[in-house]
Design an enzyme around this catalytic site. Structure first.
Site, PDB file in Angstrom:
ATOM      1  N   TYR A  61      35.721 -37.635 -43.404  1.00 21.42           N
ATOM      2  CA  TYR A  61      37.041 -38.229 -43.304  1.00 21.42           C
ATOM      3  C   TYR A  61      36.977 -39.530 -42.500  1.00 21.42           C
ATOM      4  O   TYR A  61      35.906 -39.964 -42.097  1.00 21.42           O
ATOM      5  CB  TYR A  61      38.029 -37.195 -42.761  1.00 21.42           C
ATOM      6  CG  TYR A  61      38.137 -36.011 -43.707  1.00 21.42           C
ATOM      7  CD1 TYR A  61      38.577 -36.197 -45.017  1.00 21.42           C
ATOM      8  CD2 TYR A  61      37.747 -34.733 -43.323  1.00 21.42           C
ATOM      9  CE1 TYR A  61      38.639 -35.140 -45.900  1.00 21.42           C
ATOM     10  CE2 TYR A  61      37.805 -33.664 -44.211  1.00 21.42           C
ATOM     11  CZ  TYR A  61      38.243 -33.875 -45.498  1.00 21.42           C
ATOM     12  OH  TYR A  61      38.292 -32.833 -46.392  1.00 21.42           O
TER      13      TYR A  61
ATOM     14  N   ARG B 228      35.673 -18.942 -43.209  1.00 20.99           N
ATOM     15  CA  ARG B 228      35.797 -18.022 -44.338  1.00 20.99           C
ATOM     16  C   ARG B 228      35.668 -16.565 -43.900  1.00 20.99           C
ATOM     17  O   ARG B 228      36.305 -15.683 -44.490  1.00 20.99           O
ATOM     18  CB  ARG B 228      34.739 -18.352 -45.393  1.00 20.99           C
ATOM     19  CG  ARG B 228      34.954 -19.718 -46.032  1.00 20.99           C
ATOM     20  CD  ARG B 228      33.856 -20.080 -47.013  1.00 20.99           C
ATOM     21  NE  ARG B 228      33.982 -21.474 -47.419  1.00 20.99           N
ATOM     22  CZ  ARG B 228      33.160 -22.090 -48.269  1.00 20.99           C
ATOM     23  NH1 ARG B 228      32.149 -21.412 -48.795  1.00 20.99           N
ATOM     24  NH2 ARG B 228      33.334 -23.353 -48.575  1.00 20.99           N
TER      25      ARG B 228
ATOM     26  N   SER C 109      38.442 -21.393 -37.039  1.00 23.13           N
ATOM     27  CA  SER C 109      38.223 -22.790 -37.383  1.00 23.13           C
ATOM     28  C   SER C 109      39.371 -23.341 -38.228  1.00 23.13           C
ATOM     29  O   SER C 109      40.046 -22.581 -38.937  1.00 23.13           O
ATOM     30  CB  SER C 109      36.907 -22.896 -38.164  1.00 23.13           C
ATOM     31  OG  SER C 109      36.398 -24.204 -38.155  1.00 23.13           O
TER      32      SER C 109
ATOM     33  N   CYS D  84      41.997 -25.848 -44.386  1.00 24.70           N
ATOM     34  CA  CYS D  84      43.068 -26.407 -45.199  1.00 24.70           C
ATOM     35  C   CYS D  84      43.617 -25.356 -46.154  1.00 24.70           C
ATOM     36  O   CYS D  84      42.854 -24.602 -46.769  1.00 24.70           O
ATOM     37  CB  CYS D  84      42.555 -27.604 -45.990  1.00 24.70           C
ATOM     38  SG  CYS D  84      42.174 -29.043 -44.972  1.00 24.70           S
TER      39      CYS D  84
ATOM     40  N   ALA E 195      43.366 -29.241 -40.795  1.00 28.89           N
ATOM     41  CA  ALA E 195      43.373 -30.699 -40.717  1.00 28.89           C
ATOM     42  C   ALA E 195      44.748 -31.224 -41.109  1.00 28.89           C
ATOM     43  O   ALA E 195      45.237 -30.966 -42.214  1.00 28.89           O
ATOM     44  CB  ALA E 195      42.302 -31.285 -41.634  1.00 28.89           C
TER      45      ALA E 195
ATOM     46  N   ARG F 210      35.926 -32.984 -33.397  1.00 26.52           N
ATOM     47  CA  ARG F 210      35.029 -32.367 -34.380  1.00 26.52           C
ATOM     48  C   ARG F 210      34.100 -33.440 -34.931  1.00 26.52           C
ATOM     49  O   ARG F 210      34.547 -34.505 -35.353  1.00 26.52           O
ATOM     50  CB  ARG F 210      35.803 -31.705 -35.507  1.00 26.52           C
ATOM     51  CG  ARG F 210      34.879 -31.048 -36.530  1.00 26.52           C
ATOM     52  CD  ARG F 210      35.598 -30.108 -37.476  1.00 26.52           C
ATOM     53  NE  ARG F 210      35.107 -28.742 -37.309  1.00 26.52           N
ATOM     54  CZ  ARG F 210      35.368 -27.753 -38.157  1.00 26.52           C
ATOM     55  NH1 ARG F 210      36.129 -27.970 -39.217  1.00 26.52           N
ATOM     56  NH2 ARG F 210      34.893 -26.548 -37.945  1.00 26.52           N
TER      57      ARG F 210
END
Length: 366
Positions: free
Chosen positions: A182, A324, A23, A26, A58, A230
């Protein structure tokens, strides 16, 4: 029994060797938008490990579209050249497909890195964020500047220009970011979009600008390169963006040529009430897949190989993404193949580390 997680998948015109995705994450480690050595190491470790698709973080389509001054951008020759080098490097050490997530931060921009507190920047390094409406992200923050027609046209053109740079840099896939609070998500949600023009009010109007941006990107990109999106399926707030709106939006995206929906949730407003747990967002992906027939990618506390296999094998999602979990264990894909009895191609110098996985050392792509 053949593993479905390790079966190939055709995403538009792009063939993925398996259903495992890294995924977008950032790193807040760029300089003036330019990714550097950290990004080579960060992304290269995943490229060596065999997931079907790896997303770059991103990436702002203009300088003021970044979240922080340390975020990557793809808006000038320097950023394009840096990404072209990274993509070439990734393809030289692995056989994953490489995607980029194009984004604009909107009202969540001009902030410091999370480990520095994540608050709004004070001083000359910051900028005045733009948004659908002048609704601050947090109490006490300055209000963003509501976008006028000129700003709407400029940002849409920036998405298109960044998509063209992504193609030239060698990316295999483009994802438009309309999630996690966002800019494009801000247009979708009635919490952040209180406009009274054709871009605000009704669901159709709130969807209009994100759809215009997606269509513009899709039209600017060669047909063989998939463009996906997304989406935060829900704001987790009463009266906010919800699953019903997400289904309508996904169907409109499908008609516009969207290759897949990357299904996540939340991120718009800190009043959100989220009940988390293993695979807590998978049901959103499953519903969008069932009601639209579109390919979907599930993400969110997917950490166990059997869990990931079950999601794909039972038709809840076509792809599973780890964030993660991959940061903690970049070799997750190898270990999942071993756990599920699947074959996976390893880099030849590493293939001898486990005879069960050494059957097919990969050949790098140019």
């Amino acid at each position: 029994m053949t593993s479905q997680l390790f079966s190939g998948f055709a995403l538009g015109g792009l063939d993925l060797p398996n259903r495992i995705v890294v995924s977008p994450m950032c790193q807040y480690a760029a300089t003036d938008g330019v990714p550097g050595p950290w990004h080579h190491a960060h992304l290269g470790q995943f490229a060596m490990s065999g997931p079907g698709l790896i997303f770059v973080e991103a990436t702002g389509v203009e300088p003021d579209g970044r979240i922080t001054p340390g975020c990557t951008g793809l808006y000038d020759d320097a950023t394009e050249a840096a990404f072209a080098s990274i993509v070439s490097f990734m393809k030289s050490v692995g056989d994953s497909r490489i995607g980029i997530q194009l984004s604009h931060s909107g009202r969540k921009g001009s902030t410091v890195a999370p480990w520095e507190g994540g608050g709004a920047i004070e001083g000359s390094e910051g900028w005045v964020p733009e948004a659908p409406s002048a609704v601050p992200y947090l109490p006490g923050w300055d209000a963003p500047r509501a976008m006028d027609d000129a700003a709407l046209a400029r940002v849409k053109a920036a998405f298109v220009a960044s998509a063209g740079r992504a193609v030239r840099a060698g990316f295999d896939l483009i994802e438009v970011h309309a999630a996690h609070g966002y800019l494009l998500h801000q247009f979708l949600s009635p919490i952040t979009n209180i406009r009274t023009d054709r871009y605000g009010g009704s669901l159709e109007n709130r969807m209009r600008y994100p759809l215009e941006v997606f269509v513009a990107v899709r039209e600017a990109v060669p047909a063989h390169i998939p463009v996906m999106l997304r989406l935060s399926a829900t704001d987790w707030i009463e009266g906010g963006w919800d699953m019903e709106g997400s289904v309508v939006f996904a169907k409109a995206l499908q008609a516009a040529g969207c290759a897949a929906i990357d299904v996540t949730s939340g991120g718009l407003d800190q009043r959100q009430q989220i009940t988390t747990g293993p695979g807590y967002q998978v049901a959103f992906a499953e519903r969008l897949r069932r009601e639209t027939g579109m390919p979907v990618m599930a993400v969110g506390q997917i950490t166990d190989p059997v869990q990931a296999e079950t999601i794909v094998a039972t038709g809840q999602a076509d792809l599973v993404a780890l964030a993660r979990g991959m940061l903690w264990d970049p070799r997750w894909t190898w270990k999942a193949a071993l756990a599920l009895g699947a074959e996976i191609a390893l880099p030849a110098p590493y293939a001898r580390c486990n005879p069960a996985l050494a059957a097919k050392p990969f050949v790098t792509r140019s």
